[in-house]
Design a protein around this motif. Structure first.
Motif, short mmCIF file in Angstrom:
data_model
loop_
_atom_site.label_atom_id
_atom_site.label_comp_id
_atom_site.label_asym_id
_atom_site.label_seq_id
_atom_site.Cartn_x
_atom_site.Cartn_y
_atom_site.Cartn_z
N ARG A 37 -7.62 -9.26 -2.72
CA ARG A 37 -6.92 -9.77 -3.91
C ARG A 37 -8.45 -10.50 -4.81
O ARG A 37 -8.22 -10.53 -5.86
N ASP A 38 -9.40 -10.61 -3.97
CA ASP A 38 -10.73 -11.05 -4.81
C ASP A 38 -11.91 -10.98 -4.03
O ASP A 38 -11.72 -10.91 -2.80
N THR A 93 -10.84 -12.20 -0.45
CA THR A 93 -9.78 -12.60 -0.17
C THR A 93 -8.72 -11.46 -0.01
O THR A 93 -8.61 -10.60 -0.75
N THR A 118 -4.45 -10.23 1.15
CA THR A 118 -3.11 -10.55 1.27
C THR A 118 -2.65 -9.86 2.39
O THR A 118 -2.67 -8.51 2.29
N GLN A 158 -4.65 -15.09 1.83
CA GLN A 158 -3.84 -15.68 0.72
C GLN A 158 -2.49 -15.21 0.95
O GLN A 158 -2.21 -13.79 0.81
N TRP A 184 2.36 -10.04 -1.84
CA TRP A 184 1.85 -8.76 -1.94
C TRP A 184 2.94 -7.77 -2.24
O TRP A 184 4.27 -8.08 -1.78
N TRP A 208 1.11 -3.34 -6.66
CA TRP A 208 -0.40 -3.27 -6.59
C TRP A 208 -1.05 -1.98 -5.98
O TRP A 208 -2.04 -1.89 -5.98
#
Lengths: 155, 251
Positions: free
Chosen positions: A35-36, A47, A49, A82, A87, A91
């Motif tokens: 995610r990041d 990060t 998920t 996270q 999710w 994505w």
């Protein structure tokens, strides 16, 4: 020791080369679970998920990320879990969906079922079970070529 | 009194833990392969949710207990799951009836918790609601399929419903813990979920050609831990055996 901090773009490139442990044909970035990526001072913070809360691949994924980044010389690394936003198969990257199909797994569709059999492309398919060999998949069967196949559940 | 938030998180986590263990008892012996896989997947989702709920419970408690410690180092009287979750599997029909009666409540509960004023609770609920949506779809379909199936399957499903219905009411009983959390907007009042539950369950039971028992008498004592049924202790001896025999064993 890395002389200069690698750019975030470089790090994303590295992560793009880490395969999913269950479906090695797609990468962790294809799956959309990273995610990041951020530098917090001299610590690289990634990060992640989970796909499903009980997915046993989650701890392997963290280990694989760590191994890959350490191999590139990252010494200070922190992995953050996270949960929210949760999710979703939205994505999954387009290239990830294409790779799944080539691999024999029908990619997720909002309509709730596969478009066609990933092998013979027939649209005549039926569901065997809402669940499959991993939490993220369901079992379907092609009524034309009669082969069973995995469908990546849409969540 | 124990911190109501800790109590509440144990209730959520113990429900999923105990039901998960029960469902996993089918692994390798379910009627057909697809059902075996489906049951194992459901158990896996529930154990994942357990790790999140009990993990957070341990964090809130602040005494260094993690999800594993809470799962394996407490005895019957410390468990806070509803009595429905600990009921034995019986035949496949009884297992699926128990699952449906629980799932239908679980989904409403998680949908409400998504709006919790506690960000960690709302994040877990947001994750779990997606999984439980699949659970209730399957358990509901199976109850309909077996209820409206052969004479034999219909009769077994009615027996399962009659046997389990007295454990449904506890899901909606409100106590001081619920009231404390609902006052802070952390969790819903259990009673507020009953109407929607009845609507959903009545529709499925009607399609399954099953008759809902007349009496709503409810056995209680699971979520408060005051009086579990005899079945939980037997289940724990199996589930906790390794950690009891070899404390702190890891591999």
């Amino acid at each position: 020791m890395v002389e200069e901090k690698p750019t975030l773009e470089t790090v994303w490139g590295w992560l793009d080369a880490v395969p999913d442990p269950e479906i090695p044909v797609i990468s962790l970035t294809d799956l959309g679970i990273i995610r990041d990526v951020q530098w917090q001072g001299d610590t690289l913070e990634v990060t992640v998920t989970p796909t499903y809360s009980g997915c046993p691949a989650t701890s392997i994924i963290n280990l694989d990320i760590e191994t890959a980044l350490r191999a590139k010389g990252i010494e200070k690394l922190s992995l953050k879990r996270q949960l929210s936003p949760a999710w979703t198969t939205d994505w999954l990257s387009e290239s990830g969906k294409a790779k799944l199909e080539d691999y024999g797994i029908a990619p997720p569709r909002p309509a709730g079922g596969p478009q066609h059999c990933p092998r013979c492309k027939s649209a005549k398919v039926e569901r065997i079970s809402q669940f499959g060999s991993t939490p993220c998949k369901a079992q379907w069967r092609c009524q034309s070529c009669l082969e069973p196949f995995d469908y990546f559940k849409c969540i | 009194m124990t911190d109501p938030l800790f109590e509440y998180l144990c209730r959520m986590g113990d429900n999923t833990l105990v039901l998960s263990h029960r469902v996993s008892e089918w692994c390798g012996v379910a009627p057909v392969l697809e059902e075996d896989i489906a049951l194992a997947n459901t158990a896996l989702d529930l154990i994942g949710q357990t790790q999140l709920w009990l993990g957070l419970a341990g964090e809130i408690e602040g005494k260094g207990r993690d999800a594993d410690t809470l799962a394996f180092r407490r005895d019957v009287w410390d468990f806070r799951n509803v009595l429905l979750a600990e009921q034995p599997n019986g035949d496949f029909g009884q297992t699926m009836m128990r699952q449906y009666l629980f799932d239908a409540w679980h989904l409403l509960q998680l949908k409400a918790l998504k709006g919790s004023s506690n960000a960690q609770i709302s994040a877990i609920a947001e994750k779990a609601v997606k999984e439980v949506t699949y659970h209730v779809e399957r358990s509901g379909d199976t109850v309909i399929g077996l209820g409206d199936g052969t004479e034999e399957s219909h009769q077994r499903m009615q027996k399962a419903l009659d046997r389990l219905w007295p454990y449904v009411g506890e899901l909606f009983v409100s106590d001081a813990v619920d009231q404390a959390l609902s006052a802070k907007g952390i969790a819903p009042e259990p009673t507020s979920l009953r109407e929607e539950y009845d609507t959903a369950v009545n529709a499925v039971l009607a399609e399954a050609t099953l008759t809902r028992p007349d009496s709503d008498f409810a056995h209680q004592g699971g979520k408060t831990g005051v009086r579990h049924t005899e079945h939980l202790g037997h289940m724990l001896t199996e589930m906790q055996w390794l950690q009891r025999a070899y404390p702190d064993a890891t591999w």
